[in-house]
Each structure stands twice: as structure tokens, then as C-alpha cells.
Design an enzyme around this catalytic site. Sequence first.
Site, PDB file in Angstrom:
ATOM      1  N   GLU A 173       1.867 -16.131 -11.805  1.00  0.00           N
ATOM      2  CA  GLU A 173       0.718 -15.244 -11.999  1.00  0.00           C
ATOM      3  C   GLU A 173       0.650 -14.815 -13.459  1.00  0.00           C
ATOM      4  O   GLU A 173       1.642 -14.367 -14.025  1.00  0.00           O
ATOM      5  CB  GLU A 173       0.854 -14.012 -11.105  1.00  0.00           C
ATOM      6  CG  GLU A 173      -0.225 -12.984 -11.301  1.00  0.00           C
ATOM      7  CD  GLU A 173       0.103 -11.638 -10.674  1.00  0.00           C
ATOM      8  OE1 GLU A 173      -0.604 -10.658 -11.009  1.00  0.00           O
ATOM      9  OE2 GLU A 173       1.052 -11.548  -9.887  1.00  0.00           O
ATOM     10  N   GLU A 226      12.702   2.652  -0.950  1.00  0.00           N
ATOM     11  CA  GLU A 226      11.391   2.028  -0.733  1.00  0.00           C
ATOM     12  C   GLU A 226      11.321   0.624  -1.326  1.00  0.00           C
ATOM     13  O   GLU A 226      10.525  -0.217  -0.876  1.00  0.00           O
ATOM     14  CB  GLU A 226      10.278   2.901  -1.324  1.00  0.00           C
ATOM     15  CG  GLU A 226      10.233   3.003  -2.831  1.00  0.00           C
ATOM     16  CD  GLU A 226      11.082   4.110  -3.428  1.00  0.00           C
ATOM     17  OE1 GLU A 226      10.827   4.507  -4.584  1.00  0.00           O
ATOM     18  OE2 GLU A 226      12.006   4.571  -2.732  1.00  0.00           O
ATOM     19  N   HIS A 253      16.385   4.443  -4.626  1.00  0.00           N
ATOM     20  CA  HIS A 253      14.992   4.192  -4.225  1.00  0.00           C
ATOM     21  C   HIS A 253      14.960   3.209  -3.050  1.00  0.00           C
ATOM     22  O   HIS A 253      14.764   1.999  -3.241  1.00  0.00           O
ATOM     23  CB  HIS A 253      14.193   3.640  -5.403  1.00  0.00           C
ATOM     24  CG  HIS A 253      13.933   4.637  -6.477  1.00  0.00           C
ATOM     25  ND1 HIS A 253      12.809   5.435  -6.491  1.00  0.00           N
ATOM     26  CD2 HIS A 253      14.671   4.990  -7.570  1.00  0.00           C
ATOM     27  CE1 HIS A 253      12.847   6.226  -7.550  1.00  0.00           C
ATOM     28  NE2 HIS A 253      13.966   5.979  -8.223  1.00  0.00           N
ATOM     29  N   CYS A 303      15.378  10.321  -5.295  1.00  0.00           N
ATOM     30  CA  CYS A 303      15.736  10.395  -6.704  1.00  0.00           C
ATOM     31  C   CYS A 303      15.492  11.820  -7.231  1.00  0.00           C
ATOM     32  O   CYS A 303      16.225  12.740  -6.897  1.00  0.00           O
ATOM     33  CB  CYS A 303      14.966   9.342  -7.505  1.00  0.00           C
ATOM     34  SG  CYS A 303      15.624   9.053  -9.160  1.00  0.00           S
ATOM     35  N   ARG A 313     -12.292 -12.447   1.259  1.00  0.00           N
ATOM     36  CA  ARG A 313     -13.060 -11.277   1.666  1.00  0.00           C
ATOM     37  C   ARG A 313     -12.167 -10.052   1.805  1.00  0.00           C
ATOM     38  O   ARG A 313     -10.974 -10.148   2.111  1.00  0.00           O
ATOM     39  CB  ARG A 313     -13.757 -11.564   2.994  1.00  0.00           C
ATOM     40  CG  ARG A 313     -15.043 -10.754   3.170  1.00  0.00           C
ATOM     41  CD  ARG A 313     -15.686 -10.950   4.513  1.00  0.00           C
ATOM     42  NE  ARG A 313     -15.769 -12.330   4.940  1.00  0.00           N
ATOM     43  CZ  ARG A 313     -16.227 -12.686   6.134  1.00  0.00           C
ATOM     44  NH1 ARG A 313     -16.625 -11.759   6.998  1.00  0.00           N
ATOM     45  NH2 ARG A 313     -16.278 -13.956   6.475  1.00  0.00           N
TER      46      ARG A 313
END
Length: 542
Positions: free
Chosen positions: A139, A516, A514, A380, A238
Site C-alpha cells: 500500500e 487492544e 496496550h 497505560c 460500496r
Amino acid sequence: MTRYVFITGGVVSSLGKGLASAALAALLQARGHTVRLRKLDPYLNVDPGTMSPTQHGEVFVTDDGAETDLDLGHYERFTGLPATRADNITTGRIYLDIITKERRGDYLGATIQVIPHVTNAIKAFVLEGNEAFDFVLVEIGGTVGDIEGLPFFEAIRQLGQELPRGATAFVHLTLLPYIPSAGELKTKPTQHSVKELRSIGIQPDMLLCRCDRPIPVDERRKLALFCNVRETAVIEARDVASIYDVPLSYREAGLDREVLAHFGLEPKGEPDLTRWQSISERVRNPEGEVSIAIVGKYTGLKDAYKSLTEALTHGGIAHRVKVNLEWIEAEVFEREDPAPFLEGINGILVPGGFGQRGAEGKIRAARYARERKIPYFGICFGMQMAVIEAARSLAGVPAANSTEFGETAEPVVGLLTEWLRGNELEQRAAAGDLGGTMRLGAYDATLRPDTKIAEIYGTTTISERHRHRYEVNMAYRECLEAKGLRFSGLSPDGLLPETVEHVGHPWFIGVQFHPELKSRPFEPHPLFESFVGAAIVQSRLV
């Protein structure tokens, strides 16, 4: 033979090249192919670590300690493959490496130029270490026409000529805006974008067209004619209800089939998209909902918390509930009572951050959650503020603070100047550079077996990704634990607090890392799954 797919973007920024790359990679994976994803960023920063979250969005951290673009988070979530520092490079990093070599004399007196030295460095990065992969998806950040992106476009143009015939494909992500007064999708912006791309020597093989409605046959033919691509290569992208519908949408539009056809590959049956269908069904048909308040300081740009919001979605998927997010700017709580804002909230999450702005608001959010017995998740900086709150309110240390905000008589949180990474000692000076000097990447932690967090993980040894400069001061451990704030997880050497939790609270956990960053739609992180579960219980009490 490794095949390369270069994904570029045109017309406007923020069209979702990262998601498009990740979704295509997921489709190729579902067909049994091995994939690798890489991101080229044209900005001059060496990495995004020192960039404002409200400008650039989240900094995604890899296991090996690289601070990278948030698109690498999409790559990991969609493919399940951990990214590394070798999967993201910036103009700044390339120039830094080239100038360092020039100062050493490595170029033997040559005149250093964009072509060939910069473009060669980009090509070397793209090609390195890909032998084991069927497809490498690259990318290119930014939008075609941006002056800073020209060396990257030139490098991939050269690769299109230098790699074996049939080894490259160029996919151009573009926009088809709908003009209500005209009652039609307009193709002209895409035509101009492709013209710009062709002017620098790149002919796209496929157009991935963002739109909010089906592309009529006439517009599809017009795009094919004026952009010099096959009609089947005009792929509809779309808008969908959830990002986890994107692979299914692209499959229906035929993107994966067109990519394989371009490379002359026969499809091996149909891709197995069962797990994507399951995720889509759970997102579309939740069996309930919960409300989570995110008390942050970068709420003006939601992408600053991209992995966080996705991890909460994953927790909701695990429980078949919709997670409604209430965004609250932490500074508001420094002026106003949190109660009216948090009434009816089922869980409070205080994420990471840097600097004093909003800190007192986050402390008040932690106090509200502790006193009202509402599930609290501090990540954190959010853990550090919860510890300061406990020190002030429970442990008799009213002056408790962080040295991040200046000198303090009670440094409950302080600057970390050295730490162990495996068997190596890492050091940092207080007045040193900010970029790349935090405790970054994966570190092990040891959990106390009699704690809630150990129960959630199902183990006492974990590895999580870190990105922080300050640590909770172990000198305050004894007085805090005497008041019920348990240091439930420590670094393996026992010197650094990794997790804390309030004894007797339904769910109050702070973590220095972290979590996540490692959550996936198919494998929700156990802490987010448990936190959402606690929020469900709380919702039944309201």
C-alpha cells in the site's frame, strides 16, 4: 513466484486503502494463498511516534517495537499475521538511512539523487524477505499527485518493469461521488486520477471504486473505456455497515477473481469465508447492547483510538452485543461533575495519552468508577491515573502526581530511565530524543495467581505490547495495597508494575500495556471480552 499487488489511491484521501489491502489479503488467504502486507508512507517523519494523534491517528506498535501506521492494525486484524518493523517504512526513514550511508562514505563519492538512490532504497525494502509468500500487497500512502509521494510511485513503476512479466498488478482505489442534483455517479474525478497516475508511467490494472450505490452499466463501461482497463476490472467498493463486511463485499464484487485472472491463476474452488460470514451476522444481529464511555484526550479524531474501538467491537462480538461508545473529552471533567455524563454508562475506559492536559479529568473518571462500582478499564496512562487517584483518595497521599507533569513531592508515577528487554539493559536520558525512546514492543509480565486478571487470562505468564515513557513507582506499592489496590502483575524481574486491580470491585483493572493491539475479530482479547461481559452485568443493574 511471488506476485506483487500495489495499491494506490486517488481523488481524495481517507478512502480506505488500508482496509482495501487488508480485505484483499483476507480473500487471498481464504483461497489458500500466503500473503504479506507492507505500507509505504511518504511523510518525512522517521516514524509516526512523535506525530500528534489528532493529525495522524493511532500509532500502531508491533511486537518488535516499531511505531507504525494504523493501517498495520487493519492488516493484523484481518489476516491474523503479526506485523513487524519490516512492514512499514517512511520517506524519513529512507532518507535517514541514505544520509547515514553517505556520511560514512558508503557511496564512494557518488552524487546522491532521488533516482536512483532513493528509488533503489524503496525497491529494496519492497522486495526484501518475500520468498515464502505467494502474494505481497504493498500500500502506498497518500494520494496520487502528492509531491511527496512521487519517489514511491516512481519506485513501483520501475518494479513493474523490472520484475518478471506477470508478477505485478496495480490496483487504484478511487471515488465515484454521487451528485444528487444530477442524479448520477460521476466518473470524471476517477478519470482525472487515472490520468495523473498514467502521467507518471503507471497504468492501473484494476479500479476499486468507492461508492454508496451500485455502479450503472453505462458508467462502468465509461470508466473501462477512458481509464484503459477491462470492464470486469472496474470493481465496486460500496459502503457497508461494518468494516468486517468488506471482505464479503469485495468477494461479491469479484475483486479476488479479477486479481487471480490478472495473474493467470485458476481459482482453487471457492474461498472459505465462513468465519467472515459469522462475524458479519453477529455484528448485524446483536442480542443486546451496552454503553461504554471512553474518557480520552484525542476524541476529536476517532482514528486516534482505532485499535481500541475495534477491540471493544470484538468484545461485543464475543458476547453477541452491540457496544455503543460515548466519547467524552477528559478536560470536561476538570470543569464539570462527571455524574451527568456517566449516568447510565455500563463501563468506563480511560485510554493512553501523553501530557498533563485532561489528566485530572481522567483521575475523576477513575474515582467515579471506583466509588460507583462501575467497570473500569485503564490502559497505560489510564492505569497511571487510576493509581494516582487511589493514592490521593485512599492511601493518604494527597499530593500524588506524575513527574510527566513537572516536579512533584510525591512521584507516584515517574520517568523510566532504564529497563530490561530480555537480557539486555535499555537506557534513556531524561533530556534525550523523544522519538523511539519509550518502552516499546512486546514484554513479558507475571501475574499473581489469586487475581482477577490471572483468571481472565487463564495463565500467569503473558506477553503484551507497550508504548510508554513513565511507570508507576513501586515505592508506593505497600501503602496502596494496604488500601485495596493490588499490584496484580509485574515485570519478570519484579521491578515494574504491569497491572493493578481494586480488590472488592466488580471489575476495576489497569494495565500498563496496550492489549487492544493484539485483539482480533476472531480472537477477541480476553481483557476486552471480560470488560464487555462486566458491562453487560452492569447494564442489568441499572
